[in-house]
Design a protein around this motif. Structure first.
Motif, PDB file in Angstrom:
ATOM      1  N   GLN A 189       8.306   2.825   1.955  1.00 50.44           N
ATOM      2  CA  GLN A 189       9.086   3.824   2.669  1.00 50.44           C
ATOM      3  C   GLN A 189      10.572   3.529   2.504  1.00 50.44           C
ATOM      4  OE1 GLN A 189       7.607   3.217   6.620  1.00 50.44           O
ATOM      5  NE2 GLN A 189       5.494   3.368   5.916  1.00 50.44           N
ATOM      6  N   SER A 195       0.829  -1.206   0.000  1.00 52.39           N
ATOM      7  CA  SER A 195       0.000   0.000   0.000  1.00 52.39           C
ATOM      8  C   SER A 195       0.864   1.257   0.000  1.00 52.39           C
ATOM      9  CB  SER A 195      -0.918  -0.002   1.226  1.00 52.39           C
ATOM     10  OG  SER A 195      -0.143  -0.067   2.409  1.00 52.39           O
ATOM     11  N   SER A 196       2.064   1.143   0.497  1.00 52.98           N
ATOM     12  CA  SER A 196       3.009   2.262   0.486  1.00 52.98           C
ATOM     13  C   SER A 196       4.417   1.688   0.579  1.00 52.98           C
ATOM     14  CB  SER A 196       2.749   3.215   1.662  1.00 52.98           C
ATOM     15  OG  SER A 196       3.010   2.564   2.891  1.00 52.98           O
ATOM     16  N   LEU A 244      13.278   7.999   8.747  1.00 54.97           N
ATOM     17  CA  LEU A 244      12.473   8.001   7.528  1.00 54.97           C
ATOM     18  C   LEU A 244      12.938   9.088   6.561  1.00 54.97           C
ATOM     19  CD1 LEU A 244       9.881   6.883   6.114  1.00 54.97           C
ATOM     20  CD2 LEU A 244       8.685   8.831   7.133  1.00 54.97           C
ATOM     21  N   ASP A 274      -0.493  -1.116  11.864  1.00 60.85           N
ATOM     22  CA  ASP A 274       0.395  -0.580  10.833  1.00 60.85           C
ATOM     23  C   ASP A 274       1.569  -1.498  10.562  1.00 60.85           C
ATOM     24  OD1 ASP A 274      -0.047   2.900  11.804  1.00 60.85           O
ATOM     25  OD2 ASP A 274      -1.202   1.568  10.503  1.00 60.85           O
ATOM     26  N   LYS A 275       1.299  -2.590   9.884  1.00 61.43           N
ATOM     27  CA  LYS A 275       2.385  -3.534   9.624  1.00 61.43           C
ATOM     28  C   LYS A 275       3.281  -3.016   8.520  1.00 61.43           C
ATOM     29  CE  LYS A 275       3.451  -8.362   8.733  1.00 61.43           C
ATOM     30  NZ  LYS A 275       2.930  -9.742   8.622  1.00 61.43           N
ATOM     31  N   VAL A 276       4.571  -3.137   8.742  1.00 61.01           N
ATOM     32  CA  VAL A 276       5.563  -2.732   7.754  1.00 61.01           C
ATOM     33  C   VAL A 276       6.559  -3.873   7.614  1.00 61.01           C
ATOM     34  CG1 VAL A 276       7.417  -1.102   7.258  1.00 61.01           C
ATOM     35  CG2 VAL A 276       5.297  -0.294   8.251  1.00 61.01           C
ATOM     36  N   VAL A 289       3.425   6.287  -2.453  1.00 60.98           N
ATOM     37  CA  VAL A 289       2.129   5.623  -2.299  1.00 60.98           C
ATOM     38  C   VAL A 289       1.514   5.196  -3.630  1.00 60.98           C
ATOM     39  CG1 VAL A 289      -0.204   5.883  -1.412  1.00 60.98           C
ATOM     40  CG2 VAL A 289       1.701   6.932  -0.209  1.00 60.98           C
ATOM     41  N   THR A 309       8.091   8.538   1.851  1.00 56.26           N
ATOM     42  CA  THR A 309       7.053   7.524   1.618  1.00 56.26           C
ATOM     43  C   THR A 309       6.468   7.750   0.235  1.00 56.26           C
ATOM     44  OG1 THR A 309       6.473   7.436   3.962  1.00 56.26           O
ATOM     45  CG2 THR A 309       4.861   6.563   2.401  1.00 56.26           C
ATOM     46  N   GLY A 322       4.489  -1.055   3.263  1.00 59.52           N
ATOM     47  CA  GLY A 322       3.331  -0.963   4.140  1.00 59.52           C
ATOM     48  C   GLY A 322       2.269  -1.969   3.735  1.00 59.52           C
ATOM     49  N   VAL A 323       1.705  -2.633   4.712  1.00 59.91           N
ATOM     50  CA  VAL A 323       0.682  -3.646   4.482  1.00 59.91           C
ATOM     51  C   VAL A 323      -0.583  -3.212   5.193  1.00 59.91           C
ATOM     52  CG1 VAL A 323       0.058  -6.054   4.792  1.00 59.91           C
ATOM     53  CG2 VAL A 323       2.442  -5.430   4.374  1.00 59.91           C
TER      54      VAL A 323
END
Lengths: 117, 112
Positions: free
Chosen positions: B33, B30-31, B45, B98-100, B50, B48, B92-93
């Motif tokens: 980073q 989904s994103s 960071l 907020d799983k990364v 998207v 990001t 990003g999942v």
């Protein structure tokens, strides 16, 4: 700016000792995470928490436990440290609130390099 | 299992050279980073992305998200010693939290 602090930068413990790693964030984030980082393996998720007193296992929870009694504080506990737990431990936090242009970015502390002898 | 691969694993270049590092997966994210981590510190960071095909620039750094949102690249123009560090990509999942997923990183060394 988000600030995530970890209680120790360097820690040396002996096999069998109980080890506490503390993490505090000052941005009122709902989510908090504990990772370990080892060369060539990247960051691996140990545990995470999305609310006070809530915890979920990550990819490698064996040998670890966590505690989140307050929103800003997330503790990682090694009940009986072993040499294979020698690693860099990183704490991170993220917000569930989505403001314009924000996604699930994580903000990290400086890390604790733990050596278990 | 969703995995991210990064290449190259190590890169050592002279100051002033250009470089590109890659982040690849068979999964859609989904994103995406990018973080930079200096020795003894936590990751910070950088950007990001998207939207598929999105390009973002941060001074001499150019980030691109693949059209299918499965891969990304980071291009550095005229590298400087201050660019030295470990570059991590993270996908990003969309889950209940907020799983990364983190890649293993590319270790960059820029020699003066």
């Amino acid at each position: 700016d988000v600030k995530v602090t970890q209680s120790s930068r360097y820690l040396v413990k002996r096999t069998g000792e109980k080890v506490f790693l503390e993490c505090v964030q000052d941005m009122d984030h709902e989510n908090m995470f504990w990772y370990r980082q080892d060369p060539g393996l990247g960051l691996r998720l140990i545990y995470f928490s999305y609310d006070v007193k809530m915890k979920e296992k990550g990819d490698i929870p064996e040998g670890y436990s966590v505690s989140r009694e307050k929103k800003e504080r997330f503790s990682l506990i090694l009940e009986s440290a072993s040499t294979n737990q020698t690693s860099m431990y990183l704490c991170a936090s993220s917000s569930l609130t989505r403001t314009s242009g924000s996604y699930n970015e994580q903000f990290f502390g400086p890390g604790t390099r733990l050596t278990v002898l | 299992t969703q995995l991210l691969e990064q290449s190259p694993q190590f890169l050592s270049i002279q100051e002033g050279e250009n470089l590109t590092v890659y982040c690849n997966s068979s999964s859609v994210f989904s994103s995406l980073q990018w973080y930079r981590q200096e020795p003894g510190e936590g990751p910070v960071l950088l950007v990001t992305v998207v939207t598929g095909g999105e390009v973002k620039k941060l001074k001499r750094l150019t980030f691109q998200f693949g059209d299918a949102r499965k891969d990304s690249s980071l291009h550095i123009t005229a590298a400087q010693p201050g660019d030295t560090g470990l570059y991590l990509c993270a996908g990003g999942v969309k889950t209940s939290y907020d799983k990364v997923i983190f890649g293993p990183g590319t270790s960059l060394s820029v020699i003066p």
